[in-house]
Write a protein that holds these residues in place. Structure first.
Motif, PDB file in Angstrom:
ATOM      1  N   SER A  36      34.071  14.418  43.025  1.00 54.20           N
ATOM      2  CA  SER A  36      34.648  15.515  42.245  1.00 54.20           C
ATOM      3  C   SER A  36      36.116  15.724  42.615  1.00 54.20           C
ATOM      4  CB  SER A  36      33.874  16.810  42.462  1.00 54.20           C
ATOM      5  OG  SER A  36      34.147  17.354  43.736  1.00 54.20           O
ATOM      6  N   LEU A  37      36.882  16.111  41.630  1.00 51.45           N
ATOM      7  CA  LEU A  37      38.304  16.368  41.845  1.00 51.45           C
ATOM      8  C   LEU A  37      38.493  17.525  42.828  1.00 51.45           C
ATOM      9  CD1 LEU A  37      41.182  15.589  41.124  1.00 51.45           C
ATOM     10  CD2 LEU A  37      41.041  17.162  39.182  1.00 51.45           C
ATOM     11  N   ILE A  75      43.164   8.088  46.744  1.00 49.41           N
ATOM     12  CA  ILE A  75      42.266   7.161  46.055  1.00 49.41           C
ATOM     13  C   ILE A  75      41.180   7.949  45.313  1.00 49.41           C
ATOM     14  CG2 ILE A  75      40.521   5.349  46.381  1.00 49.41           C
ATOM     15  CD1 ILE A  75      42.277   4.408  48.790  1.00 49.41           C
ATOM     16  N   GLY A  76      40.601   8.932  45.997  1.00 44.69           N
ATOM     17  CA  GLY A  76      39.564   9.761  45.386  1.00 44.69           C
ATOM     18  C   GLY A  76      40.074  10.565  44.211  1.00 44.69           C
ATOM     19  N   ILE A  77      41.281  11.090  44.312  1.00 44.53           N
ATOM     20  CA  ILE A  77      41.874  11.872  43.220  1.00 44.53           C
ATOM     21  C   ILE A  77      42.082  10.993  42.000  1.00 44.53           C
ATOM     22  CG2 ILE A  77      43.985  13.068  42.482  1.00 44.53           C
ATOM     23  CD1 ILE A  77      44.127  14.162  45.419  1.00 44.53           C
ATOM     24  N   VAL A  78      42.636   9.795  42.223  1.00 49.09           N
ATOM     25  CA  VAL A  78      42.868   8.865  41.107  1.00 49.09           C
ATOM     26  C   VAL A  78      41.547   8.511  40.433  1.00 49.09           C
ATOM     27  CG1 VAL A  78      43.623   6.515  40.528  1.00 49.09           C
ATOM     28  CG2 VAL A  78      45.027   7.953  42.025  1.00 49.09           C
ATOM     29  N   ASN A  84      37.286  11.403  34.521  1.00 44.53           N
ATOM     30  CA  ASN A  84      37.319  12.555  33.608  1.00 44.53           C
ATOM     31  C   ASN A  84      38.097  12.268  32.331  1.00 44.53           C
ATOM     32  OD1 ASN A  84      35.795  14.156  35.284  1.00 44.53           O
ATOM     33  ND2 ASN A  84      37.565  15.083  36.281  1.00 44.53           N
ATOM     34  N   ALA A  85      38.814  11.153  32.303  1.00 44.39           N
ATOM     35  CA  ALA A  85      39.653  10.833  31.137  1.00 44.39           C
ATOM     36  C   ALA A  85      38.846  10.267  30.000  1.00 44.39           C
ATOM     37  CB  ALA A  85      40.736   9.849  31.528  1.00 44.39           C
TER      38      ALA A  85
END
Length: 85
Positions: A36-37, A75-78, A84-85
């Motif tokens: 999760s973001l 890395i996790g954020i990307v 989600n895109a």
């Protein structure tokens, strides 16, 4: 100005610790998933805030782990943004 930044460095670092502990609590109690973001951003923010504190209270091993924490969080954020895109 430098004196003020030094004075708040421990408080900023403790805020960073709180972010990482909250992230760990959320993942351990299944309130969020590891991809999760929110989880990734809490870790990223926490590591940066701790790194700020370490600028004033230098400790090489701690700096190394926080830099690694930031890179892993990126890395996790990307990945979270891509999913989600």
């Amino acid at each position: 100005m430098h004196h003020f930044l030094y004075q708040i460095s421990d408080k900023v670092g403790l805020l960073g610790v709180a972010c990482i502990l909250i992230a760990y609590f959320l993942i351990s109690t299944a309130y969020v998933k590891s991809n999760s973001l929110k989880y990734q951003l809490l870790n990223f923010t926490g590591a940066w805030l701790i790194l700020y504190s370490l600028y004033f209270h230098w400790n090489l091993p701690s700096v190394v782990i926080e830099v690694a924490w930031i890179l892993i969080s990126i890395i996790g954020i990307v990945r979270a943004l891509r999913s989600n895109a």
